[in-house]
Design an enzyme around this catalytic site. Structure first.
Site, PDB file in Angstrom:
ATOM      1  N   HIS A  58      38.366  -7.908  32.991  1.00 57.66           N
ATOM      2  CA  HIS A  58      39.003  -8.913  33.852  1.00 57.66           C
ATOM      3  C   HIS A  58      40.518  -8.861  33.708  1.00 57.66           C
ATOM      4  CE1 HIS A  58      34.991 -10.880  32.968  1.00 57.66           C
ATOM      5  NE2 HIS A  58      35.009 -10.923  34.283  1.00 57.66           N
ATOM      6  N   ASP A 171      30.542  -3.334  38.726  1.00 53.91           N
ATOM      7  CA  ASP A 171      29.501  -3.860  39.612  1.00 53.91           C
ATOM      8  C   ASP A 171      29.664  -3.174  40.970  1.00 53.91           C
ATOM      9  OD1 ASP A 171      28.259  -5.743  37.815  1.00 53.91           O
ATOM     10  OD2 ASP A 171      30.137  -6.849  37.936  1.00 53.91           O
TER      11      ASP A 171
END
Ligand code: PAF
Length: 299
Positions: A58, A171
Site C-alpha cells: 500500500h 490482485d
C-alpha cells in the site's frame, strides 16, 4: 472533522510530503471540502483505495500517487459488500493508528475514513456488476465479491473524483475488473496498475499474510517459485498444460490446496493455451486457513 491545517498554496513543483500535516475526513462534507482545496492547490488528485492494515504494498501505491505529482488521497474502508456471509469480515485486520502514521510518512495529503452508513445509506438500490473479467477465478470462488469491489470503487471515485487511482497488480483480476468498469462507464479517471511488492523471499505482500503460522509462512514463497518455474518452462517450449500440472503438483506436495492455477489473457482473464504478449499466470491457493493469491507476467 478536519484535523491538520488547510494549506493555502503549494509551491509549483511540490507534492505533499511528510513535512506537511495530513488531513483526515470522516464525513462526505469534510471530504468534499478537502478534495476541492487540494485540487486547487495541487492541480490533480490521486486516489489509493484500501481496506487498511497497510503494508509496504500500500505504501508503494501511495508513493506512486505522490510521485505522479497529484495530492494523494487514501481511503480506508473495510467494504462489507465484497465479503460473502461465509467470510469473516470481523476477522479482517484493522489498525487505524498505524495506518494513519504510515500514510502520513508517505506524503499522503488526505485520508478518507467513511463509515458503512455513509457508503451504503438506507434505501439505496444500485450496485455495479461487471461481466467479462469478473467471470471465472475469484468470481467463481467468491460469488458477489467483484460486485462489492466495483460498487465501492465507483462510489469512491464519485466521492473523491480523482484524476487517477492506483491499484496493486497483486490482485490482478480486481485491477482488470476496475479497468473494465472505468472504460465501460466512461468514468473520467485513469487506473494505474502498480507491480506487486514482495518480501525478500518472494512472497507477495498481503494484509492476510499475518494469519500464516510460522511453518506456513516458511512454505508460502513456494507459490511464487512455482509460478516462476512454470513460466520458465513455458518459455522454453514445454506445453502449457504440462507446466500447469507440474506446478500444481509441486504445490500440493508442499501442502497447498490449489484453487486455480491458469494461464490467461491479461485483460480478459480468458484461459489460453500458449504464452502471448500480456498473458498472465494466475493462482489462488490455500495454506492452512489463509488463501494466497499471486500472478506473474507470462509473455
Ligand atoms: O484491494 C482492496 O483492498 C479492496 O478490494 C479495495 C480495492 C480497496 C476495494 O474495497
Amino acid at each position: 472533522m478536519l484535523i491538520g491545517p488547510v494549506r493555502n498554496r503549494l509551491p509549483e513543483t511540490a507534492v505533499w510530503t511528510k513535512f506537511r500535516r495530513m488531513l483526515i475526513a470522516r464525513t462526505l462534507s469534510d471530504l468534499r471540502q478537502s478534495c476541492a482545496r487540494l485540487r486547487l492547490q495541487a492541480g490533480a488528485l490521486a486516489l489509493v483505495p484500501t481496506m487498511g492494515a497497510l503494508h509496504e504494498g500500500h505504501r508503494t501505491l501511495v508513493r506512486a500517487g505522490v510521485a505522479s505529482g497529484a495530492a494523494t488521497v487514501a481511503s480506508i474502508f473495510v467494504n462489507p459488500l465484497q465479503f460473502a456471509p461465509t467470510e469473516d469480515l470481523s476477522r479482517y485486520p484493522r489498525d487505524e493508528a498505524g495506518d494513519l502514521a504510515a500514510l502520513e510518512a508517505e506524503g499522503c495529503a488526505l485520508v478518507w475514513l467513511p463509515d458503512v452508513a455513509t457508503m451504503y445509506p438506507p434505501g439505496e438500490a444500485t450496485t455495479i456488476v461487471v461481466g467479462g473479467p469478473s467471470e471465472r477465478w475469484e468470481g467463481d470462488a467468491r460469488p458477489g465479491h467483484f460486485r462489492g469491489v466495483a460498487t465501492v470503487c465507483a462510489k469512491l471515485f464519485g466521492q473523491v473524483r480523482p484524476d487517477r487511482a492506483f491499484f496493486g497488480e497483486k490482485d490482478w483480476q480486481q485491477l482488470q475488473v476496475v479497468q473494465r468498469m472505468v472504460a465501460d462507464l466512461l468514468l473520467p479517471l485513469t487506473i494505474v496498475g502498480v507491480p506487486t511488492v514482495r518480501e525478500a523471499d518472494g512472497l507477495a505482500m498481503s494484509s492476510r499474510n499475518r494469519f500464516l503460522s510460522v511453518t506456513e509462512r516458511a512454505t508460502a514463497p513456494a507459490l511464487i517459485a512455482a509460478l516462476r518455474t512454470a513460466v520458465e518452462r513455458m518459455s522454453s517450449g514445454m506445453p502449457v498444460p504440462g507446466c500447469l500440472d507440474e506446478a500444481r503438483l509441486s504445490l500440493e506436495q508442499k501442502g497447498f490446496d490449489v484453487g486455480y492455477l491458469a494461464l490467461v489473457e491479461g485483460a480478459t482473464l480468458v484461459p489460453i493455451d500458449r504464452p502471448q504478449l500480456g498473458a498472465r499466470l494466475i493462482t489462488a491457493a490455500k495454506l492452512g486457513s489463509v488463501r494466497l493469491l499471486d500472478n506473474i507476467a507470462a509473455g
